[in-house]
Structures are given as C-alpha cells and as structure tokens.
Design a protein around this motif. Structure first.
Motif, PDB file in Angstrom:
ATOM      1  N   ARG A  83       0.830  -1.206   0.000  1.00  0.00           N
ATOM      2  CA  ARG A  83       0.000   0.000   0.000  1.00  0.00           C
ATOM      3  C   ARG A  83       0.865   1.257   0.000  1.00  0.00           C
ATOM      4  O   ARG A  83       0.610   2.208  -0.744  1.00  0.00           O
ATOM      5  CB  ARG A  83      -0.935  -0.002   1.210  1.00  0.00           C
ATOM      6  CG  ARG A  83      -1.957   1.131   1.122  1.00  0.00           C
ATOM      7  CD  ARG A  83      -2.861   1.230   2.317  1.00  0.00           C
ATOM      8  NE  ARG A  83      -2.176   2.019   3.333  1.00  0.00           N
ATOM      9  CZ  ARG A  83      -2.005   1.647   4.593  1.00  0.00           C
ATOM     10  NH1 ARG A  83      -2.452   0.500   5.015  1.00  0.00           N
ATOM     11  NH2 ARG A  83      -1.378   2.440   5.436  1.00  0.00           N
ATOM     12  N   HIS A  84       1.933   1.259   0.797  1.00  0.00           N
ATOM     13  CA  HIS A  84       2.807   2.432   0.841  1.00  0.00           C
ATOM     14  C   HIS A  84       3.615   2.578  -0.453  1.00  0.00           C
ATOM     15  O   HIS A  84       3.847   3.705  -0.904  1.00  0.00           O
ATOM     16  CB  HIS A  84       3.736   2.362   2.053  1.00  0.00           C
ATOM     17  CG  HIS A  84       3.008   2.564   3.341  1.00  0.00           C
ATOM     18  ND1 HIS A  84       2.355   3.735   3.646  1.00  0.00           N
ATOM     19  CD2 HIS A  84       2.809   1.743   4.387  1.00  0.00           C
ATOM     20  CE1 HIS A  84       1.791   3.620   4.829  1.00  0.00           C
ATOM     21  NE2 HIS A  84       2.049   2.419   5.301  1.00  0.00           N
ATOM     22  N   VAL A  85       4.007   1.464  -1.042  1.00  0.00           N
ATOM     23  CA  VAL A  85       4.713   1.527  -2.327  1.00  0.00           C
ATOM     24  C   VAL A  85       3.799   2.128  -3.386  1.00  0.00           C
ATOM     25  O   VAL A  85       4.217   2.982  -4.167  1.00  0.00           O
ATOM     26  CB  VAL A  85       5.212   0.128  -2.749  1.00  0.00           C
ATOM     27  CG1 VAL A  85       5.664   0.116  -4.199  1.00  0.00           C
ATOM     28  CG2 VAL A  85       6.349  -0.325  -1.844  1.00  0.00           C
ATOM     29  N   SER A  86       2.511   1.720  -3.390  1.00  0.00           N
ATOM     30  CA  SER A  86       1.609   2.296  -4.392  1.00  0.00           C
ATOM     31  C   SER A  86       1.343   3.768  -4.160  1.00  0.00           C
ATOM     32  O   SER A  86       1.205   4.526  -5.115  1.00  0.00           O
ATOM     33  CB  SER A  86       0.277   1.573  -4.489  1.00  0.00           C
ATOM     34  OG  SER A  86       0.025   0.699  -3.515  1.00  0.00           O
ATOM     35  N   GLU A  87       1.310   4.189  -2.890  1.00  0.00           N
ATOM     36  CA  GLU A  87       1.178   5.617  -2.603  1.00  0.00           C
ATOM     37  C   GLU A  87       2.393   6.380  -3.135  1.00  0.00           C
ATOM     38  O   GLU A  87       2.259   7.475  -3.679  1.00  0.00           O
ATOM     39  CB  GLU A  87       1.052   5.859  -1.099  1.00  0.00           C
ATOM     40  CG  GLU A  87      -0.287   5.466  -0.530  1.00  0.00           C
ATOM     41  CD  GLU A  87      -0.341   5.628   0.983  1.00  0.00           C
ATOM     42  OE1 GLU A  87       0.581   6.229   1.574  1.00  0.00           O
ATOM     43  OE2 GLU A  87      -1.324   5.136   1.567  1.00  0.00           O
ATOM     44  N   ASN A  88       3.583   5.791  -2.973  1.00  0.00           N
ATOM     45  CA  ASN A  88       4.796   6.433  -3.476  1.00  0.00           C
ATOM     46  C   ASN A  88       4.749   6.582  -4.991  1.00  0.00           C
ATOM     47  O   ASN A  88       5.085   7.639  -5.532  1.00  0.00           O
ATOM     48  CB  ASN A  88       6.036   5.646  -3.064  1.00  0.00           C
ATOM     49  CG  ASN A  88       6.314   5.726  -1.580  1.00  0.00           C
ATOM     50  OD1 ASN A  88       5.848   6.618  -0.892  1.00  0.00           O
ATOM     51  ND2 ASN A  88       7.080   4.771  -1.087  1.00  0.00           N
ATOM     52  N   ILE A  89       4.334   5.516  -5.670  1.00  0.00           N
ATOM     53  CA  ILE A  89       4.262   5.571  -7.130  1.00  0.00           C
ATOM     54  C   ILE A  89       3.223   6.602  -7.576  1.00  0.00           C
ATOM     55  O   ILE A  89       3.460   7.383  -8.498  1.00  0.00           O
ATOM     56  CB  ILE A  89       3.945   4.170  -7.704  1.00  0.00           C
ATOM     57  CG1 ILE A  89       5.144   3.235  -7.479  1.00  0.00           C
ATOM     58  CG2 ILE A  89       3.593   4.248  -9.185  1.00  0.00           C
ATOM     59  CD1 ILE A  89       4.883   1.788  -7.824  1.00  0.00           C
ATOM     60  N   LYS A 102       7.625   7.224   1.350  1.00  0.00           N
ATOM     61  CA  LYS A 102       7.299   6.560   2.612  1.00  0.00           C
ATOM     62  C   LYS A 102       7.951   5.183   2.645  1.00  0.00           C
ATOM     63  O   LYS A 102       7.944   4.470   1.648  1.00  0.00           O
ATOM     64  CB  LYS A 102       5.789   6.393   2.769  1.00  0.00           C
ATOM     65  CG  LYS A 102       5.043   7.691   2.922  1.00  0.00           C
ATOM     66  CD  LYS A 102       3.565   7.429   3.053  1.00  0.00           C
ATOM     67  CE  LYS A 102       2.782   8.715   3.123  1.00  0.00           C
ATOM     68  NZ  LYS A 102       1.337   8.470   3.169  1.00  0.00           N
ATOM     69  N   THR A 103       8.506   4.844   3.800  1.00  0.00           N
ATOM     70  CA  THR A 103       9.059   3.507   3.995  1.00  0.00           C
ATOM     71  C   THR A 103       8.444   2.917   5.259  1.00  0.00           C
ATOM     72  O   THR A 103       8.096   3.639   6.186  1.00  0.00           O
ATOM     73  CB  THR A 103      10.590   3.528   4.141  1.00  0.00           C
ATOM     74  OG1 THR A 103      10.944   4.347   5.253  1.00  0.00           O
ATOM     75  CG2 THR A 103      11.253   4.042   2.876  1.00  0.00           C
ATOM     76  N   ILE A 122      13.057   1.790  -8.027  1.00  0.00           N
ATOM     77  CA  ILE A 122      13.139   1.245  -6.670  1.00  0.00           C
ATOM     78  C   ILE A 122      11.748   0.844  -6.194  1.00  0.00           C
ATOM     79  O   ILE A 122      11.571  -0.224  -5.584  1.00  0.00           O
ATOM     80  CB  ILE A 122      13.784   2.270  -5.716  1.00  0.00           C
ATOM     81  CG1 ILE A 122      15.252   2.442  -6.067  1.00  0.00           C
ATOM     82  CG2 ILE A 122      13.613   1.856  -4.262  1.00  0.00           C
ATOM     83  CD1 ILE A 122      15.948   3.543  -5.316  1.00  0.00           C
ATOM     84  N   GLU A 123      10.764   1.662  -6.472  1.00  0.00           N
ATOM     85  CA  GLU A 123       9.395   1.352  -6.040  1.00  0.00           C
ATOM     86  C   GLU A 123       8.863   0.114  -6.748  1.00  0.00           C
ATOM     87  O   GLU A 123       8.193  -0.716  -6.132  1.00  0.00           O
ATOM     88  CB  GLU A 123       8.470   2.548  -6.292  1.00  0.00           C
ATOM     89  CG  GLU A 123       8.841   3.800  -5.536  1.00  0.00           C
ATOM     90  CD  GLU A 123       8.941   3.611  -4.041  1.00  0.00           C
ATOM     91  OE1 GLU A 123       8.123   2.876  -3.453  1.00  0.00           O
ATOM     92  OE2 GLU A 123       9.856   4.210  -3.441  1.00  0.00           O
TER      93      GLU A 123
END
Length: 130
Positions: free
Chosen positions: A23-29, A40-41, A95-96
C-alpha cells in the motif's frame, strides 16, 4: 493441530505486513510527480510474546525518506522560485517497482504457506473422521 494453527497465524501476519508495505509503495508511485513529496518507507518488527519471539511480524511506524528532493527547472511552474527551480519528489520509480515486486512475491510465499497448512489440517481432520 496447534502447530498448524500457529503456522496459519504466522503466514497471515506476513501477508498483512506485505499488504501494508505494498500500500505504501503504491502511494509512493502515485505521488512520484507530486512536488515536495517524500517517499514513505515501512519497517517490519518481530512480534514478541512475554519476551519471546513468536515468528510473526508486524509493521513498524511509517517513516519519510529524508534523501534530498530533486530540483526541477521549470520557470513557468507556479511553485518555481526566482531561479526557476522547484522541489520535486524523492521517489525513484525503479526502486518502487522493485519493492512492489518483492512485496508481491513475499505475499505469495506466505499465501502458499497458509494454503499448505490449511490443506494439511484438512487432511488431518479427514483422517480423524475415519
């Protein structure tokens, strides 16, 4: 049977942790082009029961990546300063994408372990019914 239940709990905790990470990876993308956005990590922490590690995991607190934001030159942008630059985000799409793939594969591994434990418990119940 208690061991099989424990395996189900462990794999479920892994799936929950990886789902949060994804979920946080998709927010980053989604926010890769948002000016001033910090990546966010999320970290994982071992679950403890009376001071003993259970093998289960949970997500720790979400942290913002403090690496410098990229400076983008666009004098026509409303956020641009007098020099024509404004702060972009510090999200690296490669990276994401790699993080998303790793989270997906970890989730699938936990799902497979969950399914195997479920099948084993079902087989044990079938044997006990005979």
């Amino acid at each position: 049977m208690a061991d099989l239940q424990n395996i189900l709990n462990l794999s479920a905790s892994g799936m929950n942790a990886q789902a949060t990470r994804l979920r946080h990876v998709s927010e980053n993308i989604a926010n890769a082009d948002t000016p001033g956005y910090h990546r966010k990590t999320v970290s994982f922490e071992a679950v403890m029961d009376q001071g003993v590690k259970t093998g289960a995991v949970t997500t720790g607190k979400v942290e913002l990546d403090q690496s410098p934001l990229t400076e983008i030159y666009d004098p026509g942008h409303p956020l641009a300063g007098e020099n024509g630059f404004y702060d972009g985000s510090n999200v690296e799409l490669m990276i994401e994408i790699a993080d998303a793939r790793e989270a997906q594969r970890s989730y699938e591994a936990n799902l497979k372990m969950f399914d195997q434990a479920r099948q084993m418990s079902s087989s044990v119940l079938d044997l006990l019914r005979r």
